[in-house]
Design an enzyme around this catalytic site. Structure first.
Site, PDB file in Angstrom:
ATOM      1  N   CYS A   1       0.835  -1.194   0.000  1.00  0.00           N
ATOM      2  CA  CYS A   1       0.000   0.000   0.000  1.00  0.00           C
ATOM      3  C   CYS A   1       0.873   1.249   0.000  1.00  0.00           C
ATOM      4  O   CYS A   1       0.665   2.180  -0.785  1.00  0.00           O
ATOM      5  CB  CYS A   1      -0.926  -0.004   1.219  1.00  0.00           C
ATOM      6  SG  CYS A   1      -2.176   1.301   1.207  1.00  0.00           S
TER       7      CYS A   1
ATOM      8  N   CYS B   1      -3.686   4.292   9.428  1.00  0.00           N
ATOM      9  CA  CYS B   1      -2.416   3.764   9.938  1.00  0.00           C
ATOM     10  C   CYS B   1      -1.727   4.701  10.931  1.00  0.00           C
ATOM     11  O   CYS B   1      -0.529   4.561  11.190  1.00  0.00           O
ATOM     12  CB  CYS B   1      -1.472   3.471   8.770  1.00  0.00           C
ATOM     13  SG  CYS B   1      -2.183   2.343   7.548  1.00  0.00           S
TER      14      CYS B   1
ATOM     15  N   CYS C   1       7.455   4.036   5.669  1.00  0.00           N
ATOM     16  CA  CYS C   1       6.595   3.783   4.504  1.00  0.00           C
ATOM     17  C   CYS C   1       7.401   3.299   3.312  1.00  0.00           C
ATOM     18  O   CYS C   1       6.859   2.705   2.390  1.00  0.00           O
ATOM     19  CB  CYS C   1       5.823   5.049   4.135  1.00  0.00           C
ATOM     20  SG  CYS C   1       6.861   6.398   3.527  1.00  0.00           S
TER      21      CYS C   1
END
Length: 240
Positions: A114, A201, A225
């Site tokens: 993602c 998140c 990330c």
């Protein structure tokens, strides 16, 4: 010797430099990098407290410095509104976003994928389209367990310099700077957040680690990330 070539001990700088010395050092790093890379120097602005501090420092060096923002469909409404206000004030900030269709709740089933689709891919496009040769970040080595091995000047991707001008700042020093120079910040901080990301998140946490509220319940908990850990221009290789 240019400060860009320094090999100073970061731990010593974190603990021994006072606030003014750290601010002056940050300004010098940006100034020398801007003189060296010119329009190739671009600020990555995440709209978090660290990024807006770096953006303010950069604009003190030169109002001509440009930047980019990576946003996603999952950013909180408050962050998107803050982004609109920020870009209205600084139109030299360019927004990048990936709108491709992804599986529902991919952030739960495969958070790494993602983040790769929604964050890493757009930043690669930003670097390419804006012809970036030196990108400036708000990374700090005191921010969390995953951010202790960075340097003020890096070349993790061959041919792409990364400048981390507030790497040695502590959290309280960031807030001190923002208060002293009256830099607007994301209103979510008033609610108790210490690190901001996509809404599903990001949670409020009382842990010592500033990033402990990120990706709770996944293998990425308190992690990254991928923007700072994966190749951006040497995509087929391993980076540096």
């Amino acid at each position: 010797m240019s400060i860009l070539d320094n090999k100073d001990d970061l731990k010593g700088l974190v603990e021994n430099l006072n606030f003014k010395e750290k601010v002056d050092r940050s300004l010098q790093l940006i100034d020398e990098a801007y003189k060296k890379y010119g329009d190739g120097l671009v600020v990555a602005n995440s709209l978090g407290k660290d990024s807006v501090a770096v953006w303010d420092l950069a604009k003190r060096v030169s109002p001509k410095i440009k930047g980019f923002i990576i946003t996603t469909r999952f950013k909180p409404k408050a962050t998107k509104q803050f982004m609109k206000e920020h870009v209205a004030k600084y139109p030299e900030l360019k927004i990048f976003e990936n709108d491709e269709k992804i599986p529902d709740e991919l952030y739960k089933t495969d958070p790494d994928k993602c983040c790769d689709i929604l964050k890493v891919q757009p930043i690669r496009r930003a670097v390419e389209e804006m012809k970036v040769t030196c990108w400036v970040t708000g990374l700090r080595c005191t921010e969390g367990r995953t951010r202790t091995d960075f340097q003020e000047v890096e070349e993790r991707d061959k041919g792409l310099i990364k400048l981390n001008p507030i790497l040695i700042w502590k959290e309280r020093e960031v807030w001190q700077y923002l208060a002293l120079y009256q830099v607007p910040v994301n209103p979510l901080y008033r609610e108790g957040y210490r690190s901001l990301g996509c809404e599903p998140c990001t949670h409020i946490s009382n842990a010592d680690d500033e990033r402990a509220g990120r990706w709770i319940g996944t293998s990425k908990c308190g992690g990254e990330c991928g923007i700072h850990t994966r190749p951006l221009i040497n995509v087929e290789g391993d980076g540096i």
